[in-house]
Design an enzyme around this catalytic site. Structure first.
Site, PDB file in Angstrom:
ATOM      1  N   SER A 286      50.665  28.994  30.105  1.00  0.00           N
ATOM      2  CA  SER A 286      51.235  29.442  28.832  1.00  0.00           C
ATOM      3  C   SER A 286      52.704  29.811  29.047  1.00  0.00           C
ATOM      4  CB  SER A 286      50.417  30.618  28.275  1.00  0.00           C
ATOM      5  OG  SER A 286      50.870  30.981  26.998  1.00  0.00           O
ATOM      6  N   THR A 287      53.051  31.077  28.850  1.00  0.00           N
ATOM      7  CA  THR A 287      54.450  31.492  28.949  1.00  0.00           C
ATOM      8  C   THR A 287      55.041  31.149  30.311  1.00  0.00           C
ATOM      9  OG1 THR A 287      53.870  33.364  27.526  1.00  0.00           O
ATOM     10  CG2 THR A 287      56.027  33.430  28.587  1.00  0.00           C
TER      11      THR A 287
ATOM     12  N   HIS B 189      49.921  26.149  26.272  1.00  0.00           N
ATOM     13  CA  HIS B 189      50.008  26.748  24.937  1.00  0.00           C
ATOM     14  C   HIS B 189      51.349  26.372  24.315  1.00  0.00           C
ATOM     15  CE1 HIS B 189      47.083  30.155  26.319  1.00  0.00           C
ATOM     16  NE2 HIS B 189      46.434  29.058  25.972  1.00  0.00           N
TER      17      HIS B 189
ATOM     18  N   MET C  63      50.792  34.688  29.453  1.00  0.00           N
ATOM     19  CA  MET C  63      50.424  35.998  28.914  1.00  0.00           C
ATOM     20  C   MET C  63      48.973  35.969  28.458  1.00  0.00           C
ATOM     21  SD  MET C  63      52.069  38.884  28.284  1.00  0.00           S
ATOM     22  CE  MET C  63      51.855  40.404  27.346  1.00  0.00           C
TER      23      MET C  63
ATOM     24  N   ASP D  45      43.521  33.862  28.517  1.00  0.00           N
ATOM     25  CA  ASP D  45      42.915  32.561  28.256  1.00  0.00           C
ATOM     26  C   ASP D  45      42.808  31.769  29.561  1.00  0.00           C
ATOM     27  OD1 ASP D  45      41.825  30.484  26.742  1.00  0.00           O
ATOM     28  OD2 ASP D  45      43.787  29.534  26.456  1.00  0.00           O
TER      29      ASP D  45
END
Length: 365
Positions: free
Chosen positions: A181-182, A207, A300, A303
């Site tokens: 993600s991030t 993401h 973050m 997930d």
């Protein structure tokens, strides 16, 4: 309570006003000011430097990409790109991520005020996540239910039932599943560009909003020896290829005889994401078992943490990226805490680990 101090840079007065109202409504955020272009932003930043910058890309006098590069070279600061959700702007926005932006917040051309009001929790979460980012790792190298306030956090059960017995092993073809993600756009670039053509098939959930994943895959494809593209429903997962889950869709691994293929489907948000890493990892646990390697990278939240544990329980090899090399040590930290990771490794070691797994090496533990 400590408040994250934010600077908004956008040439639209409506966007500036609406973003300011939405972010100031969160008790953990303070908007220092909102200005129309980077020239004005630099003047304000001489007296008070923000902790997070919310930045548009297309602006007069100086574009957001030039401003971002200047910031990252002089005084690295977490930047959230606030971009219109269009295919045309996707390539430029991805350049901004490659230049060091933390994440993307999308805005529509029409109905902006209502959209931002409805998505205020997501906007605040993006800013808070950015404030925690290790920006030194970023140097260049769906909406909630208004009735609930915050979207219900569903698990992968909402899309795919938990796995039963271990997957059948009548195939020797090995595959890799990656979730991030991030900070993941930069991290994936560092991993995938170091892989030779003779590599295992790779399924990736990053993401990212819809309409951006195709441009992201295309950019990676131009840099990598392996083929990288956005996955389509029914695509076979082949060696020497990486398939990126489309934004706004869940992606699952399926199996037909000795062949693996991808199923791209609609469905509810899982862990407030679509695509969800947990959904991909659970499908890999069910269909590939010990023939799979799961890798959870910078991001973050949590997930993918449960899904990685399910993969390990199904006999798969598993890796979590280490804290020092993460932009945000959230998803890997949770996977480690839940016992899903056999190994914890820095980013630069992941390409070699993928190739060792492809060559038949089993991870201990």
């Amino acid at each position: 309570m400590r408040r994250v101090q934010v600077l908004i840079v956008d040439d639209s007065a409506v966007v500036r006003q609406t973003l300011t109202e939405a972010l100031n409504a969160d008790p953990g955020i303070e908007v220092l000011c909102a200005v129309a272009d980077p020239i004005l932003a630099m003047e304000r930043m001489k007296t008070r430097w923000p902790e997070v910058i919310v930045l548009d890309v297309e602006m007069p006098r100086m574009d957001g990409l030039t401003f971002l590069r200047k910031i990252m070279s002089e005084r690295p600061t977490p930047v959230v790109i606030c971009s219109t959700l269009t295919e045309a702007g996707a390539a430029t926005t991805l350049e901004a991520l490659a230049a060091g932006a933390v994440s993307i917040v999308t805005k529509p051309k029409l109905g902006l005020r209502r959209f931002i009001e409805d998505a205020s929790a997501d906007l605040a979460s993006a800013v808070k996540a950015a404030s925690l980012a290790n920006v030194n790792r970023l140097r260049p190298a769906a909406r909630p239910d208004p009735a609930l306030g915050v979207a219900p956090k569903l698990t992968a059960d909402a899309v795919l039932a938990p796995h039963g017995p271990r997957a059948l092993q009548q195939t020797t073809e090995r595959i890799v599943a990656i979730g991030t993600s991030t900070g993941g756009t930069q991290a994936l670039e560092q991993v995938l560009t170091r892989l030779p053509r003779v590599s295992p098939g790779i399924a990736v959930v990053q993401h990212m909003p819809e309409k951006f994943t195709a441009a992201f895959a295309s950019r990676l494809n131009s840099l990598c020896e392996i083929e990288v593209r956005e996955a389509k429903h029914g695509d076979r997962l082949l060696p020497g290829q990486a398939l990126i889950a489309p934004g706004g869709k869940h992606m699952m691994l399926k199996r037909s005889g000795a062949y693996y293929y991808m199923e791209v489907v609609d469905g509810p948000l899982v862990n407030r994401h679509r695509p969800s890493v947990d959904v991909l990892f659970r499908s890999v646990a069910k269909c590939a078992g010990a023939n799979a390697l799961g890798v959870i990278m910078t991001g973050m939240g949590d997930d993918g943490a449960r899904g990685l544990r399910e993969m390990r329980e199904a006999g798969a090899s598993t890796i979590a990226q280490d804290e020092a090399s993460c932009v945000v040590f959230g998803m890997p930290k949770e996977a480690i805490r839940m016992g899903g990771a056999q190994r914890v490794q820095p980013l630069h070691e992941l390409p070699r680990a993928l190739l060792e797994f492809s060559a038949g090496k089993r991870f201990e533990g």
